[in-house]
Structures are given as C-alpha cells and as structure tokens.
Design a protein around this motif. Sequence first.
Motif, short mmCIF file in Angstrom:
data_model
loop_
_atom_site.label_atom_id
_atom_site.label_comp_id
_atom_site.label_asym_id
_atom_site.label_seq_id
_atom_site.Cartn_x
_atom_site.Cartn_y
_atom_site.Cartn_z
N ALA A 110 54.71 -15.20 12.23
CA ALA A 110 55.33 -14.25 13.15
C ALA A 110 56.37 -13.37 12.47
CB ALA A 110 55.95 -15.00 14.33
N ASP A 114 48.24 -11.61 15.22
CA ASP A 114 48.28 -12.98 15.72
C ASP A 114 47.32 -13.90 14.98
OD1 ASP A 114 50.15 -12.21 17.60
OD2 ASP A 114 48.67 -11.86 19.19
N SER A 115 46.35 -13.32 14.30
CA SER A 115 45.35 -14.13 13.60
C SER A 115 45.88 -14.76 12.31
CB SER A 115 44.12 -13.28 13.29
OG SER A 115 44.49 -12.12 12.54
N ARG A 147 48.31 -17.26 10.34
CA ARG A 147 49.10 -18.46 10.59
C ARG A 147 50.41 -18.44 9.82
NH1 ARG A 147 45.85 -21.85 8.59
NH2 ARG A 147 46.93 -22.31 6.63
#
Length: 413
Positions: free
Chosen positions: A372, A347-348, A350
């Motif tokens: 993602a 999740d870190s 971008r």
Amino acid sequence: MSKFTATRLLWQRLDWPFIPDSEGDLLFLLDSSGSVSFYEFSRVKEFIRGLLRPFTFGPSDVQTSIIHISTVPTIEFPFDRYLSSGAVQQAIRDMQQLMGDTNTGKALSFAKEKFFTDEAGARVEVPKVLVWVTDGFSTDDISQPMQLLKDMGVTVFIISTGRGNYLELSAAASQPPEKHLYFVDVDDLPIITKELRDAIIDVIRAKRLRAVEITSSSFRLTWPRLLSSDTGYYVLEYAPADNPRRKLVKQVSGDHTGLFLSDLLPDTTYEVVLIPESNEHYIPPQTTRVTTLAGKTMTYVTVAPGKGQGPMVLGAIETHEEISPTRVLISESKPHSFRVSWAPTPDSVRSYQVLYGPLPGNSAKLLEVDGAHNSTVVENLAPNTTYLVTVAAIYKSGKEKALSAKACTQEGE
C-alpha cells in the motif's frame, strides 16, 4: 535471503533445463559501437548467454544469430552455423566488440534485406524474433527499417541500458510496449532474463493460430504455414463472442502466416476461425479466442536525477493495464540517505522490495515495503556515491515486475 534476491542469483547461476517444443529464428542486434564501454559489452554478452542457455538448437528447433551495430553492420554468425547449446555459448563468449559508429538503421535494413533469408540460414516457416540491445542512441533513422521488419511478421523486443528516447523506442518495439520494451541498467540485466525469455518462448513455442500484440482495439494473428500461394488461400472469420451476427470475413493469400486486425472493441472476447482452403487436400480449420484489453491509461517513465539536477521524464505512452512500477523517482538526497518513490500502487501488488547497492560493486541490501506504500527512505549510505536502486513489485499472483534507477548521495560528512 529474500525471494527476489534468490531469484536473481538463480537466473545468473542455474543451469536451466532445456525448453522443448520451440521452433524459431532468434536474431540479436547488438550495439558493438564505440558508444558502449568494454565493460558494458561484456555484461551484455553474459546476459545473452544466460538468456539462450535453456534452448535446444537445431534445424527443427531454435536457431540464433547476431548482427553487430557499428559503422557497417557485421554478421557474427548466421542462423545455421551453431546447432548445439555448447557451440552457441562458446561463440558468444569469444565474440569481440567492433567499435565504430552506432548505425542502427543500417543494421536493421541489413537484417531485412539479407539476414532473414535462406542464405543466412533463416527458415521461412518458423516465427522470427529480433532482440535489440541498445544504450539508447543511434546515429541514423530506425523507424522505417524497423517497421518493415515488423510488417514481415518479426516480433521485436528492445532492451535499453541507457537513457534513450522512450517514445521512439516504444514505437519501434512490438506492441504493446510494456511487454516488449525494457529499460534496465547494464548491471541489472539478470533481473529481466526470465521475463524476456518467457516472452520469447510465447512467440516461438506456438504452432497454432494465436494472437499477439494485443491492445484495446487490435491484435495480430499468426499461424503456421499450411498453404502456399499455389495451393490455396485462407478465409478468416472473427466476431464478438456475445454477438456472432457482427462477424467479419477476410480472405488471405496462401503464402501469408499472419494478419493484423484493428478497429476492435475494448475488453471484448472475439471468436476467430482460420479456414485453409486447399486445392490439394482437406486441412481442418483452426480456432482461438482473443480478449482485447480494457480502456487506455497513460504510463509515465521517470529516471533518477544526477547531482544538482531535477528528475527527467522520458515520455508518456498509452498502455492498457495497470502495472507497477512504471516510474521510479529519487528525491530528498542527503549525504547518507535518499527517498525512493514509485508509482502506481495497484491493489494487485502484495509488497515491494527495494534492492540498492553502490556502483560499481557487487554488494546490495534489501528493504521490504508494504504494497500500500509508494515510497521509503534508504539510510546509512556513503556520501558522494552513486547507487543503483531496483524497485520490484511482488504481486499477489506470485509475479514480479522490476524497474531500476540510479541515485547519488550528496557530499558531506
């Protein structure tokens, strides 16, 4: 131009400002054997020049030296030969490849026995760093001489430009390997220049008690030389910050400048105190706080397949933080396209930037992918062509991490 591409060009072309407050002996172990092509050797020379350009050289600053890996290890120049940036740059530019066998073990033993000595211009009171640039192969054993160097307090960084044994190289590098071991194509060395330089600065800039090689259960403490075996000894105290009653005490000879601590708790902050007990004068204690890493995960490294081959997994190793990418895989190869996949996708991150271009060549194109996602299809390619593909993770914090692989398109129209 993208941020990633601009950064890459700056690393290659910018005249960096000099870095102050750094003091250390920096030794390059350079593969000069016949297993390396003249082109690869010249690219490595440019990489070393770019890496060293910002440093200030001198007897109270940084000193550097180079040992050639060949049939017999050969000194290009000792640490105290060149004491200005211009002289160092010219000496590396004039350096010639020796050819011969890849006897890395002999070169490492040579470094231990002769090169980190007064005769070679090394200094006993400063941090020692070894940067080994290799195509991934050696004709003799490296494990024992490398361990002896690390036991002397030498911090070891390894840059592999080939398909070396990942487990062997990760064991040879200082710990943790994700901060000391780099796999990168020789044409893509500028991508790691800033990251490696910052890591070296972190070792040689500190003139205080500090921790390096931090894992979930251990770390190595280093400190400047404050005593000698004749003038006193050190008392080292350490304990979890939230449980000082678990304090442990070790006594260390005055001629030591480091100590390895193990059997520690994961994800725990330790209070560390170094007390110099001098028989000549009072020396104030030094303190630091060190937080061990969280629990263990497994990192797998995969390289791209050649034509008609499946993917090759180099190996797995325990790491202690989730970084990305640690794996790049090429699949669904066609005459004009292939799929690039990577993992993990924390999740870190971008976004991801996929830089690709034919080999050999200087042209490259860039694809932007949402953080993602873990794959993308690269299209409009030439058939029967080898491409260098670099996947760079752009973290929300602004950090960047990149990994490269080669890919081949299929024959056809």
